[in-house]
Design an enzyme around this catalytic site. Structure first.
Site, mmCIF file in Angstrom:
data_model
loop_
_atom_site.group_PDB
_atom_site.id
_atom_site.type_symbol
_atom_site.label_atom_id
_atom_site.label_comp_id
_atom_site.label_asym_id
_atom_site.label_seq_id
_atom_site.Cartn_x
_atom_site.Cartn_y
_atom_site.Cartn_z
ATOM 1 N N PRO A 2 0.798 -1.226 0.000
ATOM 2 C CA PRO A 2 0.000 0.000 0.000
ATOM 3 C C PRO A 2 0.830 1.275 0.000
ATOM 4 O O PRO A 2 1.557 1.568 0.939
ATOM 5 C CB PRO A 2 -0.830 -0.104 1.282
ATOM 6 C CG PRO A 2 -0.754 -1.503 1.703
ATOM 7 C CD PRO A 2 0.509 -2.059 1.155
ATOM 8 N N GLU A 3 0.738 2.005 -1.073
ATOM 9 C CA GLU A 3 1.314 3.347 -1.163
ATOM 10 C C GLU A 3 0.110 4.263 -1.369
ATOM 11 O O GLU A 3 -1.032 3.819 -1.231
ATOM 12 C CB GLU A 3 2.305 3.427 -2.325
ATOM 13 C CG GLU A 3 3.428 2.396 -2.201
ATOM 14 C CD GLU A 3 4.471 2.454 -3.305
ATOM 15 O OE1 GLU A 3 4.617 3.522 -3.932
ATOM 16 O OE2 GLU A 3 5.142 1.444 -3.539
#
Length: 266
Positions: A2-3
């Site tokens: 997750p960015e």
DNA sequence: CAAACTCCCTGTTAGC
DNA sequence: TGCTAACAGGGAGTTT
């Protein structure tokens, strides 16, 4: 992993279900998932609060509560937030469950246990030191260049530094540098204004495209549900999509870094 | 100030 | 086939 685009995807998925809901009960299964306050305090304080909004800052999910408090989540490597039914865990890796009215529950699913939850009075206690938001219209390429210009270290670790720019992780930094044709080890203060402007636009374009695709397809069953396809990340030894040279992989700041040795010059 | 390393974790994979 | 060791990753904190 997750960015910014993946966190934004989670935010969009949760917003309508959570807005206006009242927290009725909280159960933490892995105490270290709660960074602040203690597990016990967290479980005791949260019930009774109502969710006012679901926002994002960098890679943090920021849930505004009434009366005056904030619930923040950082998904780190493998975290996810999923709406389920109270008491029915969505996976064997649920680290915390937040039950809400209307018989729904918000479950923090996180195989690697790196993710964190925070309950604070002011969001700035957690996200106060973050750098600018890359997609904020008030953040311009002039701002970006003047910040970049003052830094003498390599460009890649700088872009990963959340107090310099919020939200980028390894995947999107690698993609942005390739798109802007900048070598990951190039010193930041030797990036020309023209190149800096191109990098700024590359970052925005890649983030926007990834958000539109609901995140990346990279990951081993974790965080690979999105449709964004990388051009260089994870593609060592394969031909560059611009010039056909073979993609190389080096380690920069303890992180794997793919790049095209002929397109991206130092 | 910057760079390097340590820690927190587990699922996957390379190597034997 | 089955085992172990290495590895990946974000980011705070510590050391160089």
């Amino acid at each position: 992993m997750p960015e910014l685009p993946e966190v934004e995807t989670v935010r969009r998925r949760l917003e309508s279900s959570l807005k206006g809901r009242k927290i009725t009960r909280v159960t933490v299964h892995w105490p270290r998932t709660v960074e602040r306050p203690s597990k016990v305090e967290f479980e005791r304080s949260l019930p009774g609060h109502t969710i006012k909004s679901v926002k994002r800052r960098g890679k943090y999910l920021v849930i505004e509560l009434a009366p005056c408090a904030y619930l923040l989540a950082h998904l780190r490597m493998s975290g996810d937030l999923i709406i389920g039914k109270p008491g029915t865990l969505v996976s064997r890796w649920v680290r915390a469950e937040i039950e809400l009215d209307k018989k729904i529950s918000l479950q923090f699913d996180d195989t690697r246990k790196f993710g964190k939850l925070y309950l604070v009075k002011q969001a700035t206690e957690v996200i106060g030191k973050l750098g600018p938001e890359p997609l904020d219209p008030g953040f311009t390429e002039q701002n970006f260049y003047s910040n970049l210009h003052q830094k003498k270290g390599a460009i890649k670790p700088l872009l990963l530094n959340q107090s310099f720019l919020a939200g980028l992780g390894n995947i999107y930094v690698v993609e942005a540098l390739w798109r802007a044709k900048i070598h990951p080890l190039k010193p930041a203060n030797r990036v020309s204004e023209t190149a800096s402007n191109l990098l700024f636009r590359s970052i925005r374009r890649i983030l926007n495209e990834a958000i539109e695709s609901s995140g990346t397809d990279i990951g081993d069953g974790v965080w690979d549900a999105g449709g964004y396809r990388t051009r260089v990340y994870g593609r060592e030894g394969r031909p560059c999509q611009r010039c056909k040279s073979l993609i190389k992989r080096i380690v920069v700041g303890q992180r794997g870094t793919e790049f095209c040795p002929s397109c991206q010059k130092r």
